[in-house]
Write a protein that holds these residues in place. Structure first.
Motif, mmCIF file in Angstrom:
data_model
loop_
_atom_site.group_PDB
_atom_site.id
_atom_site.type_symbol
_atom_site.label_atom_id
_atom_site.label_comp_id
_atom_site.label_asym_id
_atom_site.label_seq_id
_atom_site.Cartn_x
_atom_site.Cartn_y
_atom_site.Cartn_z
ATOM 1 N N SER A 1 -11.707 14.564 3.602
ATOM 2 C CA SER A 1 -12.030 14.689 2.192
ATOM 3 C C SER A 1 -12.052 13.382 1.034
ATOM 4 C CB SER A 1 -10.744 15.490 1.245
ATOM 5 O OG SER A 1 -9.730 14.668 1.709
ATOM 6 N N VAL A 2 -10.921 12.409 1.654
ATOM 7 C CA VAL A 2 -11.226 10.712 0.586
ATOM 8 C C VAL A 2 -12.272 10.219 1.028
ATOM 9 C CG1 VAL A 2 -10.153 8.816 0.572
ATOM 10 C CG2 VAL A 2 -8.496 10.747 1.156
ATOM 11 N N ALA A 3 -13.159 10.389 2.251
ATOM 12 C CA ALA A 3 -13.595 9.377 2.687
ATOM 13 C C ALA A 3 -14.994 10.669 2.048
ATOM 14 C CB ALA A 3 -14.240 10.271 3.994
ATOM 15 N N ARG A 4 -15.586 12.229 1.931
ATOM 16 C CA ARG A 4 -16.678 12.463 1.701
ATOM 17 C C ARG A 4 -16.626 12.029 -0.209
ATOM 18 N NH1 ARG A 4 -14.817 16.903 1.634
ATOM 19 N NH2 ARG A 4 -14.328 17.343 0.288
ATOM 20 N N ARG A 5 -15.585 11.804 -0.531
ATOM 21 C CA ARG A 5 -15.163 11.331 -1.632
ATOM 22 C C ARG A 5 -15.879 9.586 -1.910
ATOM 23 N NH1 ARG A 5 -12.329 14.531 -5.914
ATOM 24 N NH2 ARG A 5 -12.401 12.990 -7.000
ATOM 25 N N LEU A 6 -15.788 9.067 -1.334
ATOM 26 C CA LEU A 6 -15.674 7.936 -1.824
ATOM 27 C C LEU A 6 -17.498 8.135 -1.082
ATOM 28 C CD1 LEU A 6 -12.905 6.110 0.307
ATOM 29 C CD2 LEU A 6 -13.329 5.889 -2.140
ATOM 30 N N ALA A 7 -17.733 8.477 0.037
ATOM 31 C CA ALA A 7 -19.620 8.110 0.214
ATOM 32 C C ALA A 7 -19.505 8.766 -1.336
ATOM 33 C CB ALA A 7 -19.429 8.938 1.609
ATOM 34 N N GLU A 8 -19.686 10.294 -2.376
ATOM 35 C CA GLU A 8 -19.982 10.062 -3.762
ATOM 36 C C GLU A 8 -20.005 9.164 -4.617
ATOM 37 O OE1 GLU A 8 -18.435 13.694 -4.048
ATOM 38 O OE2 GLU A 8 -19.054 15.450 -2.129
ATOM 39 N N GLY A 9 -18.463 8.352 -4.183
ATOM 40 C CA GLY A 9 -18.598 7.690 -5.824
ATOM 41 C C GLY A 9 -18.336 8.159 -6.485
ATOM 42 N N THR A 10 -17.076 9.600 -6.301
ATOM 43 C CA THR A 10 -16.191 9.947 -7.456
ATOM 44 C C THR A 10 -14.704 9.460 -7.011
ATOM 45 O OG1 THR A 10 -16.613 11.810 -6.217
ATOM 46 C CG2 THR A 10 -18.138 11.719 -8.039
ATOM 47 N N LEU A 11 -14.184 8.738 -6.487
ATOM 48 C CA LEU A 11 -12.217 8.597 -6.088
ATOM 49 C C LEU A 11 -12.656 6.960 -5.802
ATOM 50 C CD1 LEU A 11 -10.319 10.059 -5.254
ATOM 51 C CD2 LEU A 11 -10.707 9.814 -2.628
ATOM 52 N N GLU A 12 -11.735 7.075 -6.268
ATOM 53 C CA GLU A 12 -10.809 5.362 -6.208
ATOM 54 C C GLU A 12 -9.654 4.834 -5.267
ATOM 55 O OE1 GLU A 12 -11.368 2.842 -9.687
ATOM 56 O OE2 GLU A 12 -13.592 2.878 -10.376
ATOM 57 N N LEU A 13 -9.999 4.030 -4.525
ATOM 58 C CA LEU A 13 -8.150 3.462 -4.111
ATOM 59 C C LEU A 13 -7.793 2.303 -4.374
ATOM 60 C CD1 LEU A 13 -9.163 4.576 -0.874
ATOM 61 C CD2 LEU A 13 -7.891 6.086 -2.335
ATOM 62 N N HIS A 14 -6.861 2.609 -4.802
ATOM 63 C CA HIS A 14 -5.655 1.376 -5.275
ATOM 64 C C HIS A 14 -4.438 1.047 -5.018
ATOM 65 C CE1 HIS A 14 -8.525 1.667 -9.100
ATOM 66 N NE2 HIS A 14 -8.538 2.296 -9.419
ATOM 67 N N GLY A 15 -4.212 -0.326 -4.504
ATOM 68 C CA GLY A 15 -2.823 -0.654 -4.496
ATOM 69 C C GLY A 15 -1.936 -0.823 -4.863
ATOM 70 N N MET A 16 -1.365 -1.406 -5.518
ATOM 71 C CA MET A 16 0.332 -1.619 -5.712
ATOM 72 C C MET A 16 1.647 -2.022 -4.975
ATOM 73 S SD MET A 16 1.428 0.869 -9.153
ATOM 74 C CE MET A 16 2.065 -0.324 -9.926
ATOM 75 N N TYR A 17 1.879 -2.659 -5.514
ATOM 76 C CA TYR A 17 3.729 -3.431 -4.903
ATOM 77 C C TYR A 17 4.017 -3.813 -6.456
ATOM 78 C CZ TYR A 17 6.916 -6.485 -3.176
ATOM 79 O OH TYR A 17 7.820 -7.318 -2.886
ATOM 80 N N PHE A 18 5.516 -2.957 -6.422
ATOM 81 C CA PHE A 18 6.317 -2.873 -7.374
ATOM 82 C C PHE A 18 7.358 -3.914 -7.056
ATOM 83 C CE2 PHE A 18 10.351 -1.702 -10.073
ATOM 84 C CZ PHE A 18 9.612 -1.658 -11.091
ATOM 85 N N HIS A 19 8.279 -5.287 -7.726
ATOM 86 C CA HIS A 19 8.973 -6.434 -7.159
ATOM 87 C C HIS A 19 10.312 -5.647 -8.199
ATOM 88 C CE1 HIS A 19 11.424 -9.771 -6.528
ATOM 89 N NE2 HIS A 19 10.447 -9.493 -5.618
ATOM 90 N N VAL A 20 11.003 -4.893 -7.743
ATOM 91 C CA VAL A 20 12.363 -4.151 -8.568
ATOM 92 C C VAL A 20 13.174 -5.440 -8.970
ATOM 93 C CG1 VAL A 20 14.397 -2.763 -7.721
ATOM 94 C CG2 VAL A 20 12.119 -2.026 -6.438
ATOM 95 N N GLY A 21 13.452 -6.281 -8.286
ATOM 96 C CA GLY A 21 14.406 -7.814 -9.369
ATOM 97 C C GLY A 21 13.245 -8.190 -10.321
ATOM 98 N N GLU A 22 12.106 -8.152 -10.362
ATOM 99 C CA GLU A 22 11.552 -8.729 -11.173
ATOM 100 C C GLU A 22 11.387 -7.867 -12.370
ATOM 101 O OE1 GLU A 22 8.021 -10.293 -9.572
ATOM 102 O OE2 GLU A 22 9.863 -12.285 -9.144
ATOM 103 N N ALA A 23 10.931 -6.492 -11.996
ATOM 104 C CA ALA A 23 10.536 -5.550 -12.555
ATOM 105 C C ALA A 23 8.855 -5.871 -13.051
ATOM 106 C CB ALA A 23 11.160 -5.066 -13.875
ATOM 107 N N GLN A 24 8.119 -5.778 -11.983
ATOM 108 C CA GLN A 24 6.821 -6.619 -12.745
ATOM 109 C C GLN A 24 5.943 -5.469 -11.434
ATOM 110 O OE1 GLN A 24 5.550 -8.834 -14.152
ATOM 111 N NE2 GLN A 24 3.528 -7.179 -13.639
ATOM 112 N N ALA A 25 5.193 -5.292 -11.320
ATOM 113 C CA ALA A 25 4.174 -4.841 -10.853
ATOM 114 C C ALA A 25 2.902 -5.652 -10.827
ATOM 115 C CB ALA A 25 3.521 -2.867 -11.678
ATOM 116 N N TYR A 26 2.858 -5.372 -8.718
ATOM 117 C CA TYR A 26 1.081 -6.254 -8.418
ATOM 118 C C TYR A 26 0.048 -5.236 -8.513
ATOM 119 C CZ TYR A 26 4.672 -10.257 -8.799
ATOM 120 O OH TYR A 26 5.355 -10.664 -9.179
#
Length: 809
Positions: A763-788
């Motif tokens: 399902s993800v591959a199909r929507r990506l092929a259609e250009g209607t879905l985006e994937l994002h990566g995120m990392y949250f540093h708990v001690g710094e309270a900072q999102a990357y």
């Protein structure tokens, strides 16, 4: 892409040894695999043939729709491939006669003639080269997406209306309005042969991607556009139908540009229109192609990200040459670029080879091309025009409350033209922005002796009279809660609120001011009473969030230096799984009941209306948020989201099992399928975090340990260990530095690896092929309270996309 650290390839590095031991413990020694060098030339050659088969009928159809000589479409396609492909800054973007310029070119041909239109194309190319020299390419992306999508949709409607007349066997009129008014007469005099060929073309075009079975899978390798035109041509030839067909005159009589003839202001407006529309379409297509490449490919198999100024310069050079050779205006096309990426192109050779094949076909295949019925090309272009009115874009602009701008732009493009439509769209967008800035709703209500003032919207000088009038009617000794829901407060509103606050407190009143704009102005969140005493709340908490009550409870339980708080802090620093012995729990059934009561008393009144709306309308989250089960990750807090915004999946280690993997857990796959196919989310985010106990447990796995449920689950994280210890992958970086230790490195690598696992789901591959879905990566540093956030196209986590208050920069 971030260069591989020397440490990454050193077999004796501590992190590599740790990862290798963990892999051996969980599934035994790994069999070495020799990397196979990819044959870039063969991949580019194969991709170029695929794109050529799509571009050939499409270029003829666009030329037909503009009223230009059909050879002009082939010239533009060849020049776009060879020149823009060689000089442009987006290696995998395919340029040629673009649908977005169809209406503009048709109007120019009708008004000034073909030779002057070619001269306008040359001048527009010179303007693009000049804009590239001034490094203004990024400025084109400032145009509101609602205006761009509205422009493309309006062009699509205009194209579809014009080609519908050819489909029915007639001739299109000079404008979209005339085409609509002429439809009744056209329907009264149908041409069965043209209608039959057009219907067959559309049937094959729509049904070709859905052919079942092995034979269907083999046939689907032929592009649907080529198959549709070929089938319709064969049918017309076998049936002996008498229809207008493609006519390619001798190249000796091919028209070249002449000196521009016409009013100077009109010619300048024409050059400006071609420059702006072609530039915006090309640059947006380049950005979209970059996103597709980032979602489709590993970091080691990606070309460089697009250089937009170089791309604009390449488009300008292509337009100069195309116009000089008697071709249509050139722009980057999303459809052909997507096909190029999907076909496995590695570099710009595929784009240039596709242009070469177009050139050879124009010379060698002219007799075969002249068998194609014009009705088949018209049906193909009409389908392209209909697809330009994207349901995905409509949902997006509706969600962001830009539907007025979108609809107005479409109407203006259809009724007036592209440049007029864009100008009207910009004017409406500015008007909507000013309206939102000036529209502030201020209400006051009294409940249980508390006067609650709500200001919804931005507090500017325009709202000061209403704010002052509401505040003046509140008794001097009353208890008041002021909620400022907007994110901005200008100086006039600040002075009004500040002066009233001092006066209210001086007369013995009690006051609480909350909200983002109050925080930034230094007015809150805070509580004051008549004695002037002030108690600052935790700035991370809103008065309607359970966090506030929890923080207040912990503050009351002991001071920050107490032994109890030190124990709690040590517990918070421990990982979520495989961690050290946790501190004694303080929240039992009594605390749970107390928390529920606090919610019903303090929070429920603020969210009841919104939850009632969601209960009626159902959930419509914008994204799937897949993160770890760690108790320190409060998803609503770190994303500033509310009820109905996120469809959240949490598990130990934020893992995404591969489809069909051993000991796979269908619950994650089911949630992905439901979010993507049923809820139609726009994006999926995989969020890891610092100090993850699951990653610690992976690294510390002891050989021969019993296979517990936790260990079986963590086997889905083995590919992340492999990636981290592999010399063929660069180490992920965070804010320009290497990770602090092996655990942080594995946490970052795991986010990248789970994004690849997501792409393996159908399902993800199909929507990506259609250009209607985006994937994002995120990392949250708990001690710094900072999102990357993970930078597109790189294993690089950065926080520079956030400003100091957490908003987008």
């Amino acid at each position: 892409m971030t260069a591989t650290s020397p440490t990454c390839s050193t077999p004796t590095s501590p992190t590599t040894l740790t990862a290798t031991r963990a892999l051996t413990a969980l599934r035994g020694p790994r069999t070495p695999r020799s990397p196979q060098a990819s044959d870039g030339l063969s991949a580019d050659l194969s991709a170029s043939l695929t794109v050529f088969l799509i571009a050939l009928p499409f270029s003829l159809g666009i030329a037909l729709a503009t009223g230009a000589p059909l050879q002009a479409g082939l010239v533009a396609a060849a020049v776009g491939g060879i020149v823009a492909g060689r000089l442009g800054g987006a290696p995998l973007q395919v340029s040629g006669p673009a649908a977005g310029l169809t209406v503009v070119t048709a109007e120019l041909v009708q008004r000034y003639g073909w030779r002057t239109t070619c001269a306008i194309t040359v001048l527009a190319g010179c303007c693009q080269v000049g804009l590239a020299a001034l490094r203004t390419a990024r400025s084109a992306l400032m145009v509101s997406p609602a205006i761009v999508h509205g422009m493309l949709a309006g062009v699509g409607v205009t194209i579809a209306l014009a080609q519908l007349h050819i489909v029915l066997g007639g001739t299109p009129q000079s404008s979209a309005v005339a085409n609509v008014l002429g439809l009744p007469a056209q329907l009264a005099v149908l041409h069965p042969a043209a209608l039959g060929v057009s219907a067959l073309t559309l049937a094959v075009l729509l049904g070709w991607p859905r052919l079942p079975g092995r034979v269907g899978a083999a046939l689907r390798k032929v592009p649907a556009a080529l198959a549709a035109v070929a089938v319709a041509t064969a049918f017309a030839a076998v049936a002996g139908l008498s229809l207008p067909r493609v006519h390619l005159p001798s190249w000796r009589s091919h028209a070249l540009p002449g000196l521009p003839e016409g009013p100077v202001l009109g010619l300048l407006a024409a050059v400006l229109t071609v420059t702006l529309v072609g530039s915006v379409e090309s640059l947006l297509s380049a950005v979209a192609t970059d996103k597709l490449i980032a979602s489709e490919r590993r970091t080691g198999n990606r070309p460089r990200r697009a250089d937009l100024d170089r791309e604009l310069r390449g488009q300008g050079a292509a337009n100069i040459i195309s116009g000089a050779l008697g071709g249509l205006p050139v722009a980057g096309g999303a459809m052909r670029s997507v096909a190029n990426v999907k076909a496995g192109a590695v570099g710009r050779r595929s784009v240039m080879l596709h242009g070469l094949w177009i050139l050879l076909a124009a010379v060698l295949l002219a007799p075969a091309l002249e068998l194609v019925p014009l009705a088949a090309l018209a049906a193909l272009v009409m389908a392209v025009g209909v697809r330009m009115v994207s349901a995905t874009h409509l949902r997006t602009v509706t969600r962001h409350r830009e539907i007025l701008v979108y609809a107005t732009t479409i109407a203006a493009v259809v009724l007036g033209g592209v440049l007029e439509g864009v100008a009207v769209g910009i004017a409406v967008a500015v008007g909507v922005a000013l309206h939102r800035l000036a529209r502030t709703r201020i209400t006051v209500e009294e409940q249980d002796g508390v006067h609650r003032v709500r200001a919804r919207g931005q507090l500017t000088f325009l709202a000061v009279p209403r704010l002052s009038r509401v505040l003046s009617h509140i008794p001097h000794d009353a208890r008041v809660v002021v909620e400022l829901d907007g994110s901005f407060m200008d100086h006039a509103a600040y002075e009004t609120l500040h002066d009233w606050r001092d006066s209210h407190l001086a007369h013995g009143g009690r006051l609480e001011i909350t909200g983002r704009s109050a925080d930034r102005a230094g007015l809150g969140p805070q509580r004051l009473d008549g004695s002037g005493a002030q108690r600052a709340d935790h700035h991370c908490c809103r008065p309607w969030t359970p966090w506030k009550n929890h923080c207040d409870h912990r503050s009351a339980a002991g001071d920050p230096g107490s032994a109890e708080d030190r124990t709690a802090a040590a517990s918070a620093a421990a990982p979520d799984a495989g961690a050290q012995t946790p501190a004694p729990r303080r929240r039992g059934a009594g605390q749970l009941a107390s928390g529920i009561s606090a919610f019903q008393r303090d929070t429920a009144p603020h969210v009841r209306d919104e939850l009632a709306r969601l209960a009626r309308e159902g959930q419509r989250p914008s994204q799937l948020f897949l993160t770890c089960a760690d108790s320190r990750l409060v998803t609503s807090m770190i994303t500033a989201s509310g009820p109905g915004d996120l469809f959240t999946v949490r598990n130990v280690g934020n893992l995404v099992p591969l489809p069909g993997a051993e000991a796979s857990d269908d619950s994650v796959a089911a949630a992905i399928e439901y979010a993507v196919d049923v809820l139609q989310v726009d994006s999926i985010t995989v969020c890891g975090h610092s100090g993850c106990g699951a990653m610690q447990a992976l690294l510390n796995s002891a050989p021969g340990a019993p296979m517990t449920p936790l260990r079986r689950w963590l086997r889905h994280g083995l590919p992340s260990l492999e990636r981290m210890s592999s010399p063929h992958h660069a180490w992920a970086r965070i804010a320009g530095r290497l990770p602090a230790d092996a655990v942080e490195q594995l946490c970052l690598t795991n986010v990248v690896q789970q994004l690849e696992h997501l792409r393996a789901h159908e399902s993800v591959a199909r929507r990506l092929a259609e250009g209607t879905l985006e994937l994002h990566g995120m990392y949250f540093h708990v001690g710094e309270a900072q999102a990357y956030l993970l930078s597109a196209g790189e294993d690089f986590f950065d926080c520079r996309v956030f400003d100091s208050v957490g908003g987008h920069a």
